[in-house]
Write a protein that holds these residues in place. Structure first.
Motif, short mmCIF file in Angstrom:
data_model
loop_
_atom_site.label_atom_id
_atom_site.label_comp_id
_atom_site.label_asym_id
_atom_site.label_seq_id
_atom_site.Cartn_x
_atom_site.Cartn_y
_atom_site.Cartn_z
N ALA A 76 53.71 40.72 57.60
CA ALA A 76 53.54 39.25 57.10
C ALA A 76 52.10 39.04 57.14
CB ALA A 76 53.99 38.29 58.15
N TRP A 77 51.48 39.81 57.83
CA TRP A 77 49.64 39.41 57.88
C TRP A 77 49.12 40.05 56.64
CZ3 TRP A 77 45.41 37.31 59.10
CH2 TRP A 77 44.14 37.99 58.90
N LEU A 78 49.79 41.26 56.22
CA LEU A 78 49.12 41.81 54.98
C LEU A 78 49.56 41.05 53.50
CD1 LEU A 78 50.04 45.63 55.74
CD2 LEU A 78 47.77 44.42 55.52
N GLU A 79 50.88 40.53 53.63
CA GLU A 79 51.24 39.77 52.60
C GLU A 79 50.49 38.41 52.38
OE1 GLU A 79 55.30 38.85 53.39
OE2 GLU A 79 55.92 41.03 52.84
N GLY A 80 50.06 37.67 53.64
CA GLY A 80 49.15 36.53 53.52
C GLY A 80 47.81 36.89 53.10
N VAL A 81 47.12 37.95 53.72
CA VAL A 81 46.04 38.48 53.30
C VAL A 81 46.06 38.85 51.60
CG1 VAL A 81 44.31 40.32 53.66
CG2 VAL A 81 45.23 39.45 55.46
N GLN A 82 46.79 39.57 51.34
CA GLN A 82 47.10 39.89 49.90
C GLN A 82 47.02 38.76 49.00
OE1 GLN A 82 49.93 42.71 48.97
NE2 GLN A 82 49.11 43.05 46.84
N ARG A 83 47.67 37.52 49.44
CA ARG A 83 47.65 36.29 48.59
C ARG A 83 46.56 35.60 48.52
NH1 ARG A 83 52.60 35.43 51.44
NH2 ARG A 83 51.52 33.80 52.84
N ARG A 84 45.84 35.69 49.49
CA ARG A 84 44.50 34.96 49.85
C ARG A 84 43.54 35.91 48.85
NH1 ARG A 84 46.50 34.41 54.92
NH2 ARG A 84 46.84 32.16 55.42
N LEU A 85 43.39 37.04 48.90
CA LEU A 85 42.60 37.85 48.26
C LEU A 85 42.69 37.89 46.59
CD1 LEU A 85 42.21 41.09 50.49
CD2 LEU A 85 40.48 39.35 50.09
N GLU A 86 44.10 37.65 46.28
CA GLU A 86 44.31 37.57 44.81
C GLU A 86 43.97 36.43 44.33
OE1 GLU A 86 48.43 38.51 44.68
OE2 GLU A 86 48.10 40.89 44.73
N SER A 87 43.85 35.27 45.33
CA SER A 87 43.47 33.96 44.70
C SER A 87 42.05 33.98 44.58
CB SER A 87 43.79 32.65 45.63
OG SER A 87 43.05 33.13 46.72
N ALA A 88 41.26 34.82 45.47
CA ALA A 88 39.67 34.80 45.25
C ALA A 88 39.25 35.89 44.24
CB ALA A 88 39.11 35.37 46.53
N ALA A 89 40.31 36.64 43.68
CA ALA A 89 39.90 37.91 42.95
C ALA A 89 39.41 37.54 41.66
CB ALA A 89 41.44 38.56 42.66
N GLY A 90 39.31 36.25 41.25
CA GLY A 90 38.68 35.86 40.11
C GLY A 90 37.04 35.81 39.98
N SER A 92 33.60 37.02 40.39
CA SER A 92 33.15 38.49 39.77
C SER A 92 32.53 39.19 41.01
CB SER A 92 32.28 38.25 38.79
OG SER A 92 30.86 37.52 39.06
N GLY A 93 31.88 38.50 41.95
CA GLY A 93 31.19 39.36 42.81
C GLY A 93 32.00 40.07 44.18
N LEU A 94 33.30 39.37 44.08
CA LEU A 94 34.12 39.94 45.12
C LEU A 94 35.22 41.03 44.55
CD1 LEU A 94 34.88 36.50 46.83
CD2 LEU A 94 33.52 38.34 47.63
N GLN A 95 35.28 41.13 43.21
CA GLN A 95 36.17 41.99 42.64
C GLN A 95 36.49 43.27 43.02
OE1 GLN A 95 38.42 40.14 40.41
NE2 GLN A 95 39.78 42.39 40.35
N SER A 96 35.34 43.80 43.20
CA SER A 96 35.36 45.28 43.66
C SER A 96 35.83 45.49 45.17
CB SER A 96 34.10 45.93 43.41
OG SER A 96 33.12 45.41 44.21
#
Length: 121
Positions: A76-90, A92-96
């Motif tokens: 559950a934690w990994l799914e939540g983190v993945q959703r948050r990280l994908e929302s911040a993926a746009g 440019s400085g955080l992409q990598s």
């Protein structure tokens, strides 16, 4: 703790003693797991870190698997983190950084440990 049996001399060995035993026992190249009975040739035993539990071994067909609460919480934690990280993926400085974090499946749940993990990975 995983135990192995030497197929040559039938000695029971802890996993960390298998290599030293193979140096002293002649023609020793097959080990079998004491719990599950699988046979391992050469260095294959190193990959065998866990097998069946004592409950599975001794309860046989009456064994009922229990859900591991830690695995459920981690997933559950990994799914939540993945959703948050994908929302911040746009950004440019955080992409990598985001792509690198999404490769791990053992992200810590506590804030300080997560921050330390993110800094060092």
């Amino acid at each position: 703790m995983v135990f192995f049996i030497c197929e040559v001399c039938n000695e029971s060995l802890k996993k960390n003693k298998v290599e030293t035993h193979s140096n002293t026992c002649r023609n020793c190249w097959i080990f079998s797991c004491l719990d599950c009975g699988k046979h391992f040739e050469g260095q294959d035993y190193r990959a065998h870190t866990s097998c069946i539990s004592e409950s599975q071994k001794y309860e046989g067909k009456f064994y009922v698997a229990k859900e591991n609460k830690g695995d459920v919480k981690q997933q559950a934690w990994l799914e939540g983190v993945q959703r948050r990280l994908e929302s911040a993926a746009g950004k440019s400085g955080l992409q990598s950084f985001v792509e690198r974090l999404l490769q791990y499946d053992n992200l810590p749940r506590k804030r300080t440990k997560f921050v330390n993990f993110a800094k060092n990975s």
